[in-house]
Every structure is written in structure tokens, then in C-alpha cells.
Design a protein around this motif. Structure first.
Motif: not given
Length: 66
Positions: A16-22, A40-55, A57-58
Motif C-alpha cells: 500500500s506504500t512504495i516501501s511495501e511494494l519494494l 519522482i518520489v524522495k527516498k525519505a517519503q517511500y514509507d509514507t507515499t501511498p500506492i492507489k489502484d490504477g497508479d 510506478v516506474e
């Protein structure tokens, strides 16, 4: 949830977040850059940046050599 990952359709239930996806992809977050919906998402924001249906991601790996 369905996202677009590096240009391909990808179904993820564990992320549900960038960190969880990685983590689900077994990717070291220190060795990649992540773009979410063309921003671009900053590394410090991986834990708090949500991924939503249809997003979209590169994930780009850093490659060294000489």
C-alpha cells in the motif's frame, strides 16, 4: 489492487506504500529511484507515499560499471 509497474500491468495485494511494494519485489530501496505517476518520489517519503489502484510506478535501478 492493479497498478502499472515499469509499463506492465501488475496486481499487488501486499503493498500500500512504495516501501511495501519494494519489499514485496525484494528490491533494496537504496539502489533504486521511484517515479509515481510521473513524479519522482524522495527516498525519505517511500514509507509514507501511498500506492492507489490504477497508479503508474516506474522503478529504475542504479547500475555501476566502468
Amino acid at each position: 489492487m492493479k497498478i502499472r509497474l515499469n509499463g506492465d500491468d501488475y496486481d499487488t495485494k501486499a503493498a500500500s506504500t512504495i516501501s511495501e511494494l519494494l519489499t514485496a519485489l525484494d528490491i533494496n530501496p537504496m539502489r533504486v529511484a521511484v517515479e509515481l505517476n510521473m513524479l519522482i518520489v524522495k527516498k525519505a517519503q517511500y514509507d509514507t507515499t501511498p500506492i492507489k489502484d490504477g497508479d503508474s510506478v516506474e522503478i529504475v535501478n542504479f547500475v555501476g560499471g566502468g
